[in-house]
Design a protein around this motif. Sequence first.
Motif, mmCIF file in Angstrom:
data_model
loop_
_atom_site.group_PDB
_atom_site.id
_atom_site.type_symbol
_atom_site.label_atom_id
_atom_site.label_comp_id
_atom_site.label_asym_id
_atom_site.label_seq_id
_atom_site.Cartn_x
_atom_site.Cartn_y
_atom_site.Cartn_z
ATOM 1 N N GLY A 63 28.028 -6.520 4.743
ATOM 2 C CA GLY A 63 26.785 -6.735 5.495
ATOM 3 C C GLY A 63 25.628 -7.107 4.586
ATOM 4 O O GLY A 63 24.832 -7.996 4.913
ATOM 5 N N GLN A 64 25.513 -6.452 3.429
ATOM 6 C CA GLN A 64 24.453 -6.783 2.478
ATOM 7 C C GLN A 64 24.627 -8.189 1.927
ATOM 8 O O GLN A 64 23.648 -8.912 1.732
ATOM 9 C CB GLN A 64 24.417 -5.762 1.349
ATOM 10 C CG GLN A 64 23.915 -4.401 1.779
ATOM 11 C CD GLN A 64 24.039 -3.371 0.669
ATOM 12 O OE1 GLN A 64 24.619 -3.626 -0.372
ATOM 13 N NE2 GLN A 64 23.483 -2.172 0.927
ATOM 14 N N ARG A 65 25.859 -8.570 1.685
ATOM 15 C CA ARG A 65 26.136 -9.935 1.193
ATOM 16 C C ARG A 65 25.742 -10.965 2.255
ATOM 17 O O ARG A 65 25.192 -12.011 1.936
ATOM 18 C CB ARG A 65 27.620 -10.053 0.831
ATOM 19 C CG ARG A 65 28.006 -11.395 0.317
ATOM 20 C CD ARG A 65 27.499 -11.625 -1.091
ATOM 21 N NE ARG A 65 27.923 -12.928 -1.536
ATOM 22 C CZ ARG A 65 27.149 -13.785 -2.163
ATOM 23 N NH1 ARG A 65 25.907 -13.463 -2.461
ATOM 24 N NH2 ARG A 65 27.593 -14.958 -2.524
ATOM 25 N N ILE A 66 26.013 -10.669 3.513
ATOM 26 C CA ILE A 66 25.640 -11.570 4.605
ATOM 27 C C ILE A 66 24.129 -11.707 4.681
ATOM 28 O O ILE A 66 23.590 -12.800 4.848
ATOM 29 C CB ILE A 66 26.216 -11.067 5.944
ATOM 30 C CG1 ILE A 66 27.728 -11.233 5.941
ATOM 31 C CG2 ILE A 66 25.598 -11.797 7.128
ATOM 32 C CD1 ILE A 66 28.417 -10.542 7.091
ATOM 33 N N VAL A 67 23.420 -10.593 4.542
ATOM 34 C CA VAL A 67 21.951 -10.630 4.570
ATOM 35 C C VAL A 67 21.422 -11.472 3.416
ATOM 36 O O VAL A 67 20.510 -12.295 3.586
ATOM 37 C CB VAL A 67 21.372 -9.195 4.545
ATOM 38 C CG1 VAL A 67 19.887 -9.219 4.301
ATOM 39 C CG2 VAL A 67 21.688 -8.473 5.841
ATOM 40 N N ALA A 68 21.996 -11.304 2.228
ATOM 41 C CA ALA A 68 21.567 -12.079 1.062
ATOM 42 C C ALA A 68 21.809 -13.567 1.281
ATOM 43 O O ALA A 68 20.945 -14.406 0.980
ATOM 44 C CB ALA A 68 22.294 -11.598 -0.185
ATOM 45 N N LEU A 69 22.977 -13.918 1.822
ATOM 46 C CA LEU A 69 23.271 -15.323 2.095
ATOM 47 C C LEU A 69 22.332 -15.900 3.158
ATOM 48 O O LEU A 69 21.897 -17.047 3.056
ATOM 49 C CB LEU A 69 24.732 -15.475 2.545
ATOM 50 C CG LEU A 69 25.790 -15.329 1.467
ATOM 51 C CD1 LEU A 69 27.186 -15.328 2.083
ATOM 52 C CD2 LEU A 69 25.666 -16.445 0.446
ATOM 53 N N SER A 70 22.016 -15.085 4.159
ATOM 54 C CA SER A 70 21.098 -15.546 5.215
ATOM 55 C C SER A 70 19.702 -15.792 4.641
ATOM 56 O O SER A 70 19.046 -16.773 5.007
ATOM 57 C CB SER A 70 21.016 -14.535 6.336
ATOM 58 O OG SER A 70 22.260 -14.420 6.975
ATOM 59 N N GLU A 71 19.234 -14.915 3.766
ATOM 60 C CA GLU A 71 17.922 -15.116 3.148
ATOM 61 C C GLU A 71 17.915 -16.358 2.276
ATOM 62 O O GLU A 71 16.951 -17.127 2.275
ATOM 63 C CB GLU A 71 17.528 -13.880 2.335
ATOM 64 C CG GLU A 71 17.180 -12.683 3.194
ATOM 65 C CD GLU A 71 16.953 -11.419 2.384
ATOM 66 O OE1 GLU A 71 17.157 -11.442 1.145
ATOM 67 O OE2 GLU A 71 16.588 -10.404 3.001
#
Length: 140
Positions: free
Chosen positions: A126-134
């Motif tokens: 989930g944190q990786r997804i948030v980082a990619l989205s940002e």
Amino acid sequence: MEKNRPTRKGRGGRPAKIDTASHCVMVRFNDTEHARFLTMYEQSGLLSKAAFIKARVFGDVFRVIKTDRGTLEYVAKLTQLHAQFRAVGTNYNQVVKLLHTHFSERKALAMLYKLENTTRELAAVGQRIVALSEEFQKRW
């Protein structure tokens, strides 16, 4: 019998327009001009060709709206993933309740330990997804 009945106005339907568009202008294009016209029309994103022609004739700003297929797919997949995360959260709560009601304390704690490790992995994803989205948002 119904032909003799007078029509009543104001009984519903669409309200009459004040300034109706009653004048028609016709334009003919050759093949090259028509292809160019269709390209410009598709880029404008307007819903009708008539609205596009009026906008061009009266000098409205010509805007090109581009949609990136990759962006649309990314947003759709992200939405699906969010729904799956919510479902996992609901299932997590149900599993914890069932563990405490149907298993002994020791066995429930062992299973909860495994569940907690899996949850950590899911949180990292989930944190990786948030980082990619940002990163994606900064780029666009």
